[in-house]
Write an enzyme that holds these catalytic residues in place. Sequence first.
Site, PDB file in Angstrom:
ATOM      1  N   GLU A 106      37.957  35.966  36.726  1.00 49.42           N
ATOM      2  CA  GLU A 106      37.037  34.826  36.792  1.00 49.42           C
ATOM      3  C   GLU A 106      36.996  34.030  35.489  1.00 49.42           C
ATOM      4  O   GLU A 106      35.955  33.509  35.094  1.00 49.42           O
ATOM      5  CB  GLU A 106      35.629  35.265  37.213  1.00 49.42           C
ATOM      6  N   HIS A 111      28.905  40.907  34.991  1.00 48.52           N
ATOM      7  CA  HIS A 111      29.521  42.236  34.994  1.00 48.52           C
ATOM      8  C   HIS A 111      29.576  42.746  33.568  1.00 48.52           C
ATOM      9  O   HIS A 111      29.603  41.961  32.615  1.00 48.52           O
ATOM     10  CB  HIS A 111      30.955  42.191  35.535  1.00 48.52           C
TER      11      HIS A 111
END
Length: 468
Positions: free
Chosen positions: A54, A330
Amino acid sequence: MDNHTSASPLSLRVLSLNCWGLKYISKLRNERLTEIGNQIAAAEPPPEIVGLQECWTKQDYDAIRDKTKHLLPYGKFYYSGIFGGGLVILSKWPIEESNMTQYPLNGRPAAFYRGDWFVGKGVAHAKIRMGPKKSDIAEVFCTHLHAPYEAEPFDSYLCHRTAQAWEITKLMRGAAERGHLVIGLGDFNMIPLSLAHRIIETHSPVRDVWRILYPDSSVGAARDKVEQLRGVPMPNAQFNLTQNGATCDSALNTWRWNKAHSQRLAKGENVQIEPTVDDPNAKRLDYIFFSGGPQYDVTNGEQTTEWTLKDATVGMTMRHPTLYCSLSDHFSVEATLVRDIGVTPSNVQSSSTDPSERYLPIETYDEILATIKKYDLRERTQRRLRLGHFGFQLLFTIGCLIGVWWSPENYVSFILMLLSSLSLSVGVIDGLMGGLFVGSELRALKEFQWEVENTRTRALANNSAKQS
């Protein structure tokens, strides 16, 4: 010779992080990803191979590279799909070869609000030369599997993620058969011991580093049924980080906080959460797999080495120094591999394992085939509906054009022409999806089905041979 390849390394530090760098969507993207670069550069011990997911824009990649180039002078930003795959590999050593392999099954264009199909998810692969010997090659595979939007087994994209796990498994197995150190890392969007996880560890020689060290760690979030059946007590946030390897949905991650805490944080307050707080939602979605079995090159008599796991940790838990937010939604997973230089030809034969001889239970292959069949039926129904919708919209368009002839007023003619244009546009898009995209996906399903059936046949033969 390049000074980075003048000696064979005896240890290797690996880091994997989902950066949450969605352009226009992820909050405070530029500030966070720049700080991610700072923290990678300041990490101790310093990482030598980094895989990012990402990291969608070249701008963010360049920002991270600018902060880490003294530590990781080699890097690759991978291009894929319409908007890019978001995958990055950084390395202390030269990248000799690289390629991006898109997954054959990869979401649906109709789900544009999810974006998996548009980013062209796949596997970023880098062949890294760590030293002068033939054995000093690492093949790194960085990926981001299709996101789950419902809990298994009700997830309509379960078939996609299973097929993607199967594909990366083949790539990693091939690298292991070439005698190289294999490192698979990324956001796999799966929980430990799920179907995708079992496929990876069975059909390739790689192993999940966290479960090597913590075999009794959680297999899901504490609130999940699969974890409740284990009867373990509610973990706190610190336990989830240090023992369960939870990288996602942690109570310590500011992007998972409730509205009240988020509002205080937005006002500039450095809100603190105690690590002893109950953590029912945290789970492990980010992984490092590796295989570094002993090899012996009989061509030139070169003795090679075996890589083993030293440690694995959850990292990048710090927050932005001025914004006080977590650097991503995350946390990272990190591991240290060390080299055993005492490998000899005699113990090579006793410790080597052929991954082609390992199989899942027959009922697991039946489960995969049932998933394929279920999804195949769904897509065939979707194709009929979309092509039927195209036919309806085409007839509606013709009806509107005919209606113009008897239109009593110009504004009525305008409305009919507008409706006919919109109707035909929508119909053509649905027709293309049904006729082209679904057809392509059904063919990819057939290939996946054949591979599973072929493997199942070999598993049956292997079981029969063992019983005879």
